[in-house]
Design a protein around this motif. Structure first.
Motif, PDB file in Angstrom:
ATOM      1  N   TYR A 120       0.828  -1.206   0.000  1.00 13.23           N
ATOM      2  CA  TYR A 120       0.000   0.000   0.000  1.00 13.23           C
ATOM      3  C   TYR A 120       0.867   1.264   0.000  1.00 13.23           C
ATOM      4  O   TYR A 120       0.617   2.207  -0.769  1.00 13.23           O
ATOM      5  CB  TYR A 120      -0.904  -0.032   1.238  1.00 13.23           C
ATOM      6  N   GLY A 121       1.902   1.297   0.844  1.00 13.13           N
ATOM      7  CA  GLY A 121       2.751   2.472   0.952  1.00 13.13           C
ATOM      8  C   GLY A 121       3.502   2.772  -0.330  1.00 13.13           C
ATOM      9  O   GLY A 121       3.577   3.938  -0.758  1.00 13.13           O
ATOM     10  N   SER A 122       4.056   1.746  -0.959  1.00 10.75           N
ATOM     11  CA  SER A 122       4.791   1.967  -2.206  1.00 10.75           C
ATOM     12  C   SER A 122       3.849   2.401  -3.327  1.00 10.75           C
ATOM     13  O   SER A 122       4.234   3.200  -4.196  1.00 10.75           O
ATOM     14  CB  SER A 122       5.550   0.692  -2.613  1.00 10.75           C
ATOM     15  N   SER A 123       2.604   1.912  -3.297  1.00 12.56           N
ATOM     16  CA  SER A 123       1.629   2.297  -4.324  1.00 12.56           C
ATOM     17  C   SER A 123       1.146   3.730  -4.152  1.00 12.56           C
ATOM     18  O   SER A 123       0.598   4.315  -5.089  1.00 12.56           O
ATOM     19  CB  SER A 123       0.429   1.338  -4.294  1.00 12.56           C
ATOM     20  N   SER A 124       1.341   4.298  -2.975  1.00 10.44           N
ATOM     21  CA  SER A 124       0.989   5.708  -2.775  1.00 10.44           C
ATOM     22  C   SER A 124       2.069   6.631  -3.326  1.00 10.44           C
ATOM     23  O   SER A 124       1.858   7.838  -3.455  1.00 10.44           O
ATOM     24  CB  SER A 124       0.771   5.996  -1.285  1.00 10.44           C
ATOM     25  N   LEU A 125       3.222   6.074  -3.655  1.00  8.96           N
ATOM     26  CA  LEU A 125       4.335   6.880  -4.160  1.00  8.96           C
ATOM     27  C   LEU A 125       4.633   6.628  -5.632  1.00  8.96           C
ATOM     28  O   LEU A 125       4.662   7.558  -6.441  1.00  8.96           O
ATOM     29  CB  LEU A 125       5.600   6.596  -3.339  1.00  8.96           C
ATOM     30  N   PHE A 126       4.855   5.373  -6.011  1.00 14.79           N
ATOM     31  CA  PHE A 126       5.450   5.055  -7.304  1.00 14.79           C
ATOM     32  C   PHE A 126       4.603   5.435  -8.523  1.00 14.79           C
ATOM     33  O   PHE A 126       5.157   5.968  -9.495  1.00 14.79           O
ATOM     34  CB  PHE A 126       5.821   3.569  -7.362  1.00 14.79           C
ATOM     35  N   PRO A 127       3.297   5.165  -8.565  1.00 18.41           N
ATOM     36  CA  PRO A 127       2.541   5.538  -9.769  1.00 18.41           C
ATOM     37  C   PRO A 127       2.650   7.026 -10.104  1.00 18.41           C
ATOM     38  O   PRO A 127       2.892   7.391 -11.265  1.00 18.41           O
ATOM     39  CB  PRO A 127       1.099   5.140  -9.404  1.00 18.41           C
ATOM     40  N   LEU A 128       2.495   7.885  -9.096  1.00 16.24           N
ATOM     41  CA  LEU A 128       2.602   9.325  -9.334  1.00 16.24           C
ATOM     42  C   LEU A 128       4.037   9.715  -9.677  1.00 16.24           C
ATOM     43  O   LEU A 128       4.273  10.599 -10.514  1.00 16.24           O
ATOM     44  CB  LEU A 128       2.125  10.088  -8.095  1.00 16.24           C
TER      45      LEU A 128
END
Length: 307
Positions: A70-78
């Motif tokens: 969840y945490g990495s998905s809050s950063l990497f796409p953007l």
């Protein structure tokens, strides 16, 4: 002068023109994100589908891997979008959503590591009482409390920062960060600062003290026990200790970078330090636990050789 009603977007100023190298950076970051997703999803599935792993330590690990996904998905796409884009702006609602996700991730991470320390303390120092203290019901209650408290603490933080009147919209990072927004406020931000510092020095320091106490007791038992006891304790504690040190290192530099003037530090170093705690935990934890915990290693190996 701007105020909060006029700020509809933020500019992330830490990005810089890399020319054609942006495609190389994109591939590198995309590869890292793919590794994070694949490794964490694999271990989540392994723990969920194998009943032999439905034990407190592995259930806490499952919660940890879900949080890192969840945490990495809050950063990497953007981050991937901005690497290829010539415009590094983000709308105010999306910025505050990212702030919530990133700070929620950090809170769940540190509390889960604290719960895992308590689990190891009970398992090694109070083995006869382990089933009573660490029943599956207690583990689910602890896990649910970690996630619920983190939601409430993060919402409380945003309730103080979101209404602030802002005199600027430039964030000197590659993602949205709460303290970076607070520094843009036109007026006094003492309430928000007091909340942040209180959270750091009461909750975080309290958790670190509990973790240190747990491992001092574990070390005492290991030194006085047999060689087999020491080996068993070390095999389960070393990955956890490594994870705690890794997360603490990243979080420390993130706090320092937010609270102090870092203009004398090269831009690339600042970007690396700001991304470290959001990247290295999700990337290294599956490797740490997958290789060092025997049950997980055996099951993963059997899945790889099964025809």
């Amino acid at each position: 002068m701007m105020n909060s009603t006029h700020v509809t977007f933020f500019t992330l100023s830490a990005y810089f023109d890399t020319g054609r190298l942006k495609y190389v950076y994109f591939l590198v970051v995309m590869t890292l994100y793919s590794l994070i997703v694949c490794s964490n999803v694999l271990l989540i599935v392994v723990i969920c589908v194998n009943r032999t792993l439905h034990e407190p330590m592995y259930l806490f690990l499952c919660s940890l891997f879900v949080n890192e996904l969840y945490g990495s998905s809050s950063l990497f796409p953007l981050l991937l979008v901005h690497i290829l884009s010539n415009s590094h702006t983000v709308s105010a609602p999306l910025c505050f959503l990212q702030i919530f996700c990133i700070h929620f991730y950090g809170s769940v991470e540190v509390f889960t590591l604290g719960a895992m320390s308590y689990d190891r303390y009970v398992a090694i120092c109070l083995p006869l009482q382990y089933n009573m203290y660490m029943s599956l019901r207690n583990v689910w209650v602890m896990t649910a409390s970690v996630w619920l408290y983190s939601v409430l603490a993060t919402l409380a933080m945003l309730s103080l920062s979101a209404p602030l009147q802002l005199c600027g919209n430039i964030i000197h990072k590659v993602y949205c960060d709460n303290f970076s927004v607070v520094k843009l406020a036109c007026y006094d931000t003492s309430v928000s600062n007091i909340y942040g510092l209180s959270y750091i020095f009461t909750v975080i320091v309290g958790l670190i003290a509990m973790i240190l106490f747990s491992y001092m007791r574990i070390l005492k038992v290991c030194l006085s026990g047999s060689r087999r006891t020491r080996q068993k304790a070390l095999s389960t504690c070393i990955p956890h200790l490594s994870s705690i040190v890794n997360f603490s290192f990243g979080a420390f530099f993130e706090i320092v970078q937010g609270r102090f003037n870092m203009n004398g530090v090269p831009n690339m170093v600042r970007i690396f330090l700001s991304l470290y705690w959001l990247t290295c935990q999700p990337l290294f934890n599956p490797l740490l636990y997958g290789l060092n915990l025997t049950k997980i290693r055996i099951i993963c190996k059997s899945l790889g050789t099964r025809r």
